[in-house]
Design a protein around this motif. Structure first.
Motif, PDB file in Angstrom:
ATOM      1  N   LEU A  14     -11.826   0.936  -2.420  1.00 46.59           N
ATOM      2  CA  LEU A  14     -11.034   0.356  -1.327  1.00 46.59           C
ATOM      3  C   LEU A  14     -11.533  -1.052  -1.041  1.00 46.59           C
ATOM      4  CD1 LEU A  14      -8.874   1.159   0.966  1.00 46.59           C
ATOM      5  CD2 LEU A  14     -10.896   1.337   2.433  1.00 46.59           C
ATOM      6  N   ARG A  15     -10.610  -2.043  -1.159  1.00 47.45           N
ATOM      7  CA  ARG A  15     -10.972  -3.413  -0.787  1.00 47.45           C
ATOM      8  C   ARG A  15     -10.608  -3.584   0.676  1.00 47.45           C
ATOM      9  NH1 ARG A  15     -10.077  -9.259  -2.051  1.00 47.45           N
ATOM     10  NH2 ARG A  15      -7.901  -8.916  -1.516  1.00 47.45           N
ATOM     11  N   LEU A  40      -8.642   3.645  -9.455  1.00 49.77           N
ATOM     12  CA  LEU A  40      -7.579   3.232  -8.543  1.00 49.77           C
ATOM     13  C   LEU A  40      -8.168   2.287  -7.507  1.00 49.77           C
ATOM     14  CD1 LEU A  40      -4.789   3.423  -7.292  1.00 49.77           C
ATOM     15  CD2 LEU A  40      -5.451   5.603  -6.276  1.00 49.77           C
ATOM     16  N   ARG A  41      -7.590   1.095  -7.438  1.00 48.86           N
ATOM     17  CA  ARG A  41      -8.033   0.118  -6.429  1.00 48.86           C
ATOM     18  C   ARG A  41      -7.002   0.069  -5.308  1.00 48.86           C
ATOM     19  NH1 ARG A  41     -11.965  -3.402  -8.264  1.00 48.86           N
ATOM     20  NH2 ARG A  41     -11.399  -4.801  -6.582  1.00 48.86           N
ATOM     21  N   LEU A  42      -7.440   0.413  -4.103  1.00 48.64           N
ATOM     22  CA  LEU A  42      -6.553   0.393  -2.941  1.00 48.64           C
ATOM     23  C   LEU A  42      -6.852  -0.838  -2.089  1.00 48.64           C
ATOM     24  CD1 LEU A  42      -6.883   4.147  -1.843  1.00 48.64           C
ATOM     25  CD2 LEU A  42      -4.912   3.095  -2.974  1.00 48.64           C
ATOM     26  N   GLU A  43      -5.814  -1.412  -1.504  1.00 51.65           N
ATOM     27  CA  GLU A  43      -5.963  -2.563  -0.598  1.00 51.65           C
ATOM     28  C   GLU A  43      -5.847  -2.064   0.829  1.00 51.65           C
ATOM     29  OE1 GLU A  43      -6.571  -5.753  -1.336  1.00 51.65           O
ATOM     30  OE2 GLU A  43      -6.613  -5.342  -3.507  1.00 51.65           O
ATOM     31  N   PRO A  69       8.113   2.064   2.857  1.00 54.82           N
ATOM     32  CA  PRO A  69       7.582   2.080   1.491  1.00 54.82           C
ATOM     33  C   PRO A  69       6.732   0.843   1.219  1.00 54.82           C
ATOM     34  CG  PRO A  69       9.930   1.572   1.488  1.00 54.82           C
ATOM     35  CD  PRO A  69       9.579   1.906   2.899  1.00 54.82           C
ATOM     36  N   THR A  70       5.569   1.054   0.619  1.00 52.36           N
ATOM     37  CA  THR A  70       4.588  -0.021   0.478  1.00 52.36           C
ATOM     38  C   THR A  70       3.767   0.167  -0.797  1.00 52.36           C
ATOM     39  OG1 THR A  70       4.296   0.208   2.882  1.00 52.36           O
ATOM     40  CG2 THR A  70       2.763  -1.257   1.730  1.00 52.36           C
ATOM     41  N   VAL A  71       3.511  -0.920  -1.511  1.00 55.38           N
ATOM     42  CA  VAL A  71       2.567  -0.866  -2.627  1.00 55.38           C
ATOM     43  C   VAL A  71       1.163  -0.961  -2.023  1.00 55.38           C
ATOM     44  CG1 VAL A  71       1.727  -1.995  -4.726  1.00 55.38           C
ATOM     45  CG2 VAL A  71       4.188  -1.935  -4.248  1.00 55.38           C
TER      46      VAL A  71
END
Lengths: 350, 350
Positions: free
Chosen positions: B328-329, B255-258, B312-314
């Motif tokens: 986490l980027r 999972l890559r989170l921004e 709500p947010t991607v």
């Protein structure tokens, strides 16, 4: 900020029992009943029938389910004949059975005190698992919380349970009829006395073991045999007397109990006399009262015996006498009215 | 007799955290996971899938039901944006929603400390009733136990819940796919910070209110809109980081989170910095992560917004990179691996 959690430090001892929670509010008697009615029922505006009974029932797609919960705070955690783990399974399984349901699934919520030996927890959890296997239920979901050292007594457990109500079953206090016989499935008062003896370090000539056990198999046997069962109720906090009083209040009928018929072991009777307890008020954890049609009573005793009940016995009869009350005919033929337990006799027995 | 209840008096401070229960065993991190796996799952031999998820599901006559439980031991009992009563409703309603179920019925088990002001209890019970009404569930069965003064922190609550799994729904970590987008329904970390600020008497420029809320309506809106939802998980103990780590472990995907996308209010971020907390590890009580098919992500944001979701947010995307981990980027484009919380960051937040 108003913070109820701080009361233990800075509030005086309760002067008026209606202003503060007392041990009696958990004792199973009339004080607890009032709390339930005035605080919980008043707020929760429950749409289902039976909220004040052992289990709530509801339908999902026409299938009737039963749902119940109990928290367990017994002290000590281990006692002759059981422990908090097996008790937490038996109590909830039995509540479902008392709703006429076949118990299927349990949840388990643990509140653990920081510092609890992991060995103690494992012993309790293994006991729960074994009790669940014996009762034919699965523990399928759970939760763990840890509270700070000093904020608990080692371990509290909550179990909730879901079961399927047996086809055609509609046990309830409203179904009790004049002429019904009242059965108990075994000797009374052992659980409470076992806890008290352990807690106080009392030694009797014999070890008095708790009666804690699942009764769902016995209840199912009654239904399978076609016994006309009108009402079922376990004899936990407050004992036979409090249960009987709740049911005469709910049914509007009178219950006549025969003291000589009520099974109490001699050593338990002796311990009760020594400790100043009346066995009719002492809690049980594997005992229930069944109200069955008078014509089915003797057969019900047989069915229960075959299902493994320890000492099934007819202990009384329902009459239409008014006002509704519980009357005990003593060994010497005198009669007295048996009241509900008002406060608490033995705290923390479940 | 071995009696675990006496440990607080006569055992030394734990030397080895595996031998005694520690606060970390309730913290939602890897220490708690190990306890669940090694003690509870090992003993309970659960026949159903999903025992380690928010809710267990099972079928009764073809109808799929969800069943869950949580105990609540939050301190203090009242905090900005909620109290132990509303929290006990929201938490269990949300666990059912995370299982893809429409919540129907709750049980409520109260463990009351002797001496608790009745006014405090009434306030909590009224709050539960109001929260249940708002969430569209009924509290149908309950239990009250009283523990001795000094054996609790005023009040502990357990709620269990039963719901019906939405038709055709099969959310689970195993359903997560490469290319899925991860959404959160609002800003993070407010619940934990609200509790901590109240407990420590910290005053910030603005009052930080808990995010505690029922999310079942938002989840239902996703299903009703036909969004391809693969997995749902609430972001409670351990926060987004711990949830994300559990899910990458279970799904075998990365999972890559921004970091810039993850919504955290400025005042909350400031409080976290001041207190030394990472908002990604702080608990929420009205926030969840939804893993949806990438093509549905933007529409899912719209649906959640229309259903009343706060923000709500991607926040990330699922990739097939191996080994599975949470990356986490950061704002400046660097990448770091986000681990699971190991012990506990904020004790007693729910």
């Amino acid at each position: 900020m108003t913070d109820g959690s701080e009361f233990a430090l800075n509030c005086p001892l309760p002067l008026n029992p209606t202003d503060f929670v007392t041990m009696a509010h958990g004792g199973g008697g009339s004080v607890m009943q009032r709390l339930i009615e005035e605080v919980f029922c008043a707020a929760f505006d429950n749409p289902l029938p039976g909220v004040q009974h052992d289990a709530a029932t509801f339908a999902v797609d026409g299938k009737r389910l039963a749902f119940t919960t109990d928290s367990y705070v017994v002290q000590p955690l281990f006692f002759p004949g059981g422990d908090i783990g097996s008790l937490a399974v038996h109590g909830t399984v039995n509540d479902l059975a008392m709703g006429g349901a076949r118990p299927l699934y349990l949840s388990a919520g643990f509140i653990l005190e920081e510092g609890l030996p992991m060995e103690t927890l494992k012993r309790v959890v293994d006991s729960m698992a074994e009790a669940a296997r014996c009762a034919g239920v699965a523990i399928v979901t759970g939760d763990t919380k840890v509270i700070n050292r000093g904020s608990g007594d080692g371990l509290y457990i909550n179990t909730a349970g879901v079961g399927v109500v047996e086809e055609g079953c509609c046990v309830s206090p409203a179904a009790i009829r004049e002429g019904d016989c009242v059965l108990v499935n075994g000797d009374l008062a052992r659980h409470g006395i076992a806890i008290m003896a352990t807690r106080e370090g009392l030694a009797f000539e014999t070890t008095i073991e708790s009666d804690s056990a699942p009764v769902s198999g016995e209840v199912r046997a009654l239904f399978d045999a076609g016994i006309e069962v009108h009402c079922l109720r376990d004899l936990t906090r407050g004992g036979l007397s409090s249960t009987a009083n709740e049911l005469v209040k709910a049914s509007g009928l009178t219950l006549r109990l025969e003291e000589t018929a009520i099974p109490v072991r001699e050593d338990v009777r002796g311990a009760c006399e020594l400790l100043g307890f009346d066995p009719l008020y002492v809690a049980n954890e594997g005992r229930f009262a069944a109200f069955v049609a008078g014509a089915d009573a003797e057969r019900a005793v047989e069915v229960l015996r075959e299902a493994g009940a320890q000492r099934p016995t007819v202990v009384g009869k329902v009459t239409a006498a008014q006002p509704p009350r519980v009357i005990l005919r003593s060994q010497i033929g005198t009669e007295r009215i048996i009241d509900m337990l008002s406060g608490e006799q033995l705290p923390r027995i479940c």
